[in-house]
Design a protein around this motif. Sequence first.
Motif, PDB file in Angstrom:
ATOM      1  N   MET A   1      63.751  17.489 -76.510  1.00  0.00           N
ATOM      2  CA  MET A   1      63.467  16.087 -76.647  1.00  0.00           C
ATOM      3  C   MET A   1      62.815  15.592 -75.370  1.00  0.00           C
ATOM      4  SD  MET A   1      65.887  12.984 -77.771  1.00  0.00           S
ATOM      5  CE  MET A   1      65.999  13.798 -79.326  1.00  0.00           C
ATOM      6  N   ARG A   2      61.803  14.702 -75.509  1.00  0.00           N
ATOM      7  CA  ARG A   2      61.119  14.197 -74.336  1.00  0.00           C
ATOM      8  C   ARG A   2      61.950  13.149 -73.617  1.00  0.00           C
ATOM      9  NH1 ARG A   2      56.171  11.870 -77.694  1.00  0.00           N
ATOM     10  NH2 ARG A   2      57.469  10.082 -77.937  1.00  0.00           N
ATOM     11  N   ALA A   3      61.772  13.116 -72.304  1.00  0.00           N
ATOM     12  CA  ALA A   3      62.454  12.101 -71.496  1.00  0.00           C
ATOM     13  C   ALA A   3      61.712  10.789 -71.640  1.00  0.00           C
ATOM     14  CB  ALA A   3      62.481  12.529 -70.035  1.00  0.00           C
ATOM     15  N   ILE A   4      62.424   9.698 -71.602  1.00  0.00           N
ATOM     16  CA  ILE A   4      61.839   8.374 -71.676  1.00  0.00           C
ATOM     17  C   ILE A   4      61.602   7.902 -70.251  1.00  0.00           C
ATOM     18  CG2 ILE A   4      62.220   6.005 -72.427  1.00  0.00           C
ATOM     19  CD1 ILE A   4      64.149   7.195 -74.525  1.00  0.00           C
ATOM     20  N   ARG A   5      60.361   7.618 -69.909  1.00  0.00           N
ATOM     21  CA  ARG A   5      60.015   7.143 -68.576  1.00  0.00           C
ATOM     22  C   ARG A   5      59.866   5.636 -68.637  1.00  0.00           C
ATOM     23  NH1 ARG A   5      61.574  11.136 -65.615  1.00  0.00           N
ATOM     24  NH2 ARG A   5      60.651  13.069 -66.248  1.00  0.00           N
ATOM     25  N   LEU A   6      60.374   4.960 -67.624  1.00  0.00           N
ATOM     26  CA  LEU A   6      60.420   3.507 -67.638  1.00  0.00           C
ATOM     27  C   LEU A   6      59.840   2.938 -66.351  1.00  0.00           C
ATOM     28  CD1 LEU A   6      64.141   3.463 -68.702  1.00  0.00           C
ATOM     29  CD2 LEU A   6      62.199   3.291 -70.208  1.00  0.00           C
ATOM     30  N   SER A   7      59.173   1.749 -66.427  1.00  0.00           N
ATOM     31  CA  SER A   7      58.708   1.056 -65.230  1.00  0.00           C
ATOM     32  C   SER A   7      58.275  -0.359 -65.575  1.00  0.00           C
ATOM     33  CB  SER A   7      57.535   1.798 -64.600  1.00  0.00           C
ATOM     34  OG  SER A   7      56.454   1.814 -65.483  1.00  0.00           O
ATOM     35  N   ALA A  62      71.925   2.446 -73.570  1.00  0.00           N
ATOM     36  CA  ALA A  62      71.748   3.720 -74.265  1.00  0.00           C
ATOM     37  C   ALA A  62      71.270   3.493 -75.695  1.00  0.00           C
ATOM     38  CB  ALA A  62      73.054   4.513 -74.256  1.00  0.00           C
ATOM     39  N   LYS A  63      71.789   2.467 -76.334  1.00  0.00           N
ATOM     40  CA  LYS A  63      71.375   2.148 -77.706  1.00  0.00           C
ATOM     41  C   LYS A  63      69.894   1.769 -77.740  1.00  0.00           C
ATOM     42  CE  LYS A  63      74.281  -0.034 -80.276  1.00  0.00           C
ATOM     43  NZ  LYS A  63      75.125  -1.041 -80.922  1.00  0.00           N
ATOM     44  N   LEU A  64      69.452   0.954 -76.772  1.00  0.00           N
ATOM     45  CA  LEU A  64      68.043   0.569 -76.709  1.00  0.00           C
ATOM     46  C   LEU A  64      67.152   1.769 -76.415  1.00  0.00           C
ATOM     47  CD1 LEU A  64      68.379  -2.807 -74.797  1.00  0.00           C
ATOM     48  CD2 LEU A  64      67.651  -2.503 -77.172  1.00  0.00           C
ATOM     49  N   ALA A  65      67.592   2.648 -75.510  1.00  0.00           N
ATOM     50  CA  ALA A  65      66.816   3.855 -75.209  1.00  0.00           C
ATOM     51  C   ALA A  65      66.748   4.761 -76.439  1.00  0.00           C
ATOM     52  CB  ALA A  65      67.425   4.601 -74.031  1.00  0.00           C
ATOM     53  N   GLY A  66      67.848   4.865 -77.168  1.00  0.00           N
ATOM     54  CA  GLY A  66      67.852   5.652 -78.402  1.00  0.00           C
ATOM     55  C   GLY A  66      66.904   5.067 -79.433  1.00  0.00           C
ATOM     56  N   LEU A  67      66.910   3.750 -79.556  1.00  0.00           N
ATOM     57  CA  LEU A  67      66.000   3.086 -80.483  1.00  0.00           C
ATOM     58  C   LEU A  67      64.549   3.357 -80.093  1.00  0.00           C
ATOM     59  CD1 LEU A  67      65.497   1.033 -82.816  1.00  0.00           C
ATOM     60  CD2 LEU A  67      65.405  -0.702 -81.023  1.00  0.00           C
ATOM     61  N   ALA A  68      64.241   3.237 -78.798  1.00  0.00           N
ATOM     62  CA  ALA A  68      62.871   3.492 -78.330  1.00  0.00           C
ATOM     63  C   ALA A  68      62.460   4.933 -78.624  1.00  0.00           C
ATOM     64  CB  ALA A  68      62.767   3.196 -76.838  1.00  0.00           C
ATOM     65  N   GLY A  69      63.354   5.878 -78.352  1.00  0.00           N
ATOM     66  CA  GLY A  69      63.051   7.279 -78.636  1.00  0.00           C
ATOM     67  C   GLY A  69      62.847   7.525 -80.115  1.00  0.00           C
ATOM     68  N   LEU A  99      69.378   6.893 -67.675  1.00  0.00           N
ATOM     69  CA  LEU A  99      69.238   7.210 -69.097  1.00  0.00           C
ATOM     70  C   LEU A  99      68.656   8.602 -69.325  1.00  0.00           C
ATOM     71  CD1 LEU A  99      67.890   3.763 -70.224  1.00  0.00           C
ATOM     72  CD2 LEU A  99      70.071   4.773 -70.906  1.00  0.00           C
ATOM     73  N   GLU A 100      68.181   9.228 -68.280  1.00  0.00           N
ATOM     74  CA  GLU A 100      67.531  10.520 -68.423  1.00  0.00           C
ATOM     75  C   GLU A 100      68.481  11.701 -68.274  1.00  0.00           C
ATOM     76  OE1 GLU A 100      63.986  10.663 -66.038  1.00  0.00           O
ATOM     77  OE2 GLU A 100      63.425   8.647 -66.648  1.00  0.00           O
ATOM     78  N   THR A 101      69.722  11.447 -67.847  1.00  0.00           N
ATOM     79  CA  THR A 101      70.693  12.522 -67.676  1.00  0.00           C
ATOM     80  C   THR A 101      72.090  12.007 -67.991  1.00  0.00           C
ATOM     81  OG1 THR A 101      71.049  11.993 -65.345  1.00  0.00           O
ATOM     82  CG2 THR A 101      69.355  13.637 -65.827  1.00  0.00           C
ATOM     83  N   GLY A 102      73.023  12.918 -68.102  1.00  0.00           N
ATOM     84  CA  GLY A 102      74.437  12.571 -68.207  1.00  0.00           C
ATOM     85  C   GLY A 102      74.838  11.884 -69.494  1.00  0.00           C
ATOM     86  N   ASP A 103      75.934  11.112 -69.414  1.00  0.00           N
ATOM     87  CA  ASP A 103      76.520  10.513 -70.607  1.00  0.00           C
ATOM     88  C   ASP A 103      75.593   9.511 -71.291  1.00  0.00           C
ATOM     89  OD1 ASP A 103      76.957   8.682 -68.467  1.00  0.00           O
ATOM     90  OD2 ASP A 103      78.626   7.766 -69.551  1.00  0.00           O
ATOM     91  N   THR A 109      70.713   9.983 -77.211  1.00  0.00           N
ATOM     92  CA  THR A 109      70.342  11.050 -78.150  1.00  0.00           C
ATOM     93  C   THR A 109      71.133  10.925 -79.452  1.00  0.00           C
ATOM     94  OG1 THR A 109      69.788  12.499 -76.306  1.00  0.00           O
ATOM     95  CG2 THR A 109      70.186  13.552 -78.431  1.00  0.00           C
ATOM     96  N   ARG A 110      72.396  10.558 -79.356  1.00  0.00           N
ATOM     97  CA  ARG A 110      73.202  10.345 -80.570  1.00  0.00           C
ATOM     98  C   ARG A 110      72.673   9.172 -81.385  1.00  0.00           C
ATOM     99  NH1 ARG A 110      78.080  11.105 -76.984  1.00  0.00           N
ATOM    100  NH2 ARG A 110      78.402  13.334 -77.067  1.00  0.00           N
ATOM    101  N   TYR A 111      72.228   8.134 -80.703  1.00  0.00           N
ATOM    102  CA  TYR A 111      71.653   7.002 -81.430  1.00  0.00           C
ATOM    103  C   TYR A 111      70.358   7.410 -82.130  1.00  0.00           C
ATOM    104  CZ  TYR A 111      74.973   3.433 -80.111  1.00  0.00           C
ATOM    105  OH  TYR A 111      76.110   2.689 -79.987  1.00  0.00           O
ATOM    106  N   ILE A 112      69.529   8.217 -81.485  1.00  0.00           N
ATOM    107  CA  ILE A 112      68.313   8.696 -82.141  1.00  0.00           C
ATOM    108  C   ILE A 112      68.682   9.410 -83.436  1.00  0.00           C
ATOM    109  CG2 ILE A 112      66.410  10.369 -82.010  1.00  0.00           C
ATOM    110  CD1 ILE A 112      66.249   9.729 -78.988  1.00  0.00           C
ATOM    111  N   ALA A 113      69.657  10.311 -83.366  1.00  0.00           N
ATOM    112  CA  ALA A 113      70.080  11.053 -84.561  1.00  0.00           C
ATOM    113  C   ALA A 113      70.618  10.114 -85.635  1.00  0.00           C
ATOM    114  CB  ALA A 113      71.130  12.100 -84.190  1.00  0.00           C
ATOM    115  N   ALA A 114      71.349   9.094 -85.235  1.00  0.00           N
ATOM    116  CA  ALA A 114      71.897   8.142 -86.213  1.00  0.00           C
ATOM    117  C   ALA A 114      70.777   7.346 -86.876  1.00  0.00           C
ATOM    118  CB  ALA A 114      72.888   7.204 -85.537  1.00  0.00           C
ATOM    119  N   TYR A 115      69.807   6.890 -86.090  1.00  0.00           N
ATOM    120  CA  TYR A 115      68.686   6.140 -86.661  1.00  0.00           C
ATOM    121  C   TYR A 115      67.871   7.016 -87.611  1.00  0.00           C
ATOM    122  CZ  TYR A 115      69.489   2.516 -83.097  1.00  0.00           C
ATOM    123  OH  TYR A 115      70.025   1.540 -82.311  1.00  0.00           O
TER     124      TYR A 115
END
Length: 144
Positions: A1-7, A62-69, A99-103, A109-115
Amino acid sequence: MRAIRLSGPISAGLLGLLTAQAHAQAQPSAHPIPQHPIQPQGQPPMQAQDPASADPRRNQAAKLAGLAGFVNLECPGLRSDPARLKQTVEALGVDAASLETGDLHLTATRYIAAYQKDVAANCRKAEATFGPQGSIVPGLIVPR
């Protein structure tokens, strides 16, 4: 899975919305701000399953990052705006890099799978809630 880069910088309107959410959590309000602006269709709340749930702001990030992914992977005419995502996450008090590592990464990633369980419905809901005319964070999801 690709990392989400933010700025990017945060707008005054978004900062007001997000600080109002933090203030509303501290004090009861006549107009509560939704804690879970977009829940995957047909899925139970995921907070009880994830370490990020101990802090609602981290879970929301994490939910927003999952949604974006999810949108970037599954919604053909849509994509997330990385600068807007970073603004939103950091306004919640969460370091976007976390958001790129750890919990938080695992939770996102779990939110991506749920969506992904109902792609069409969740793409429509993401656009309605976070698209250019969105009701929660306008401009987080934009046309490709």
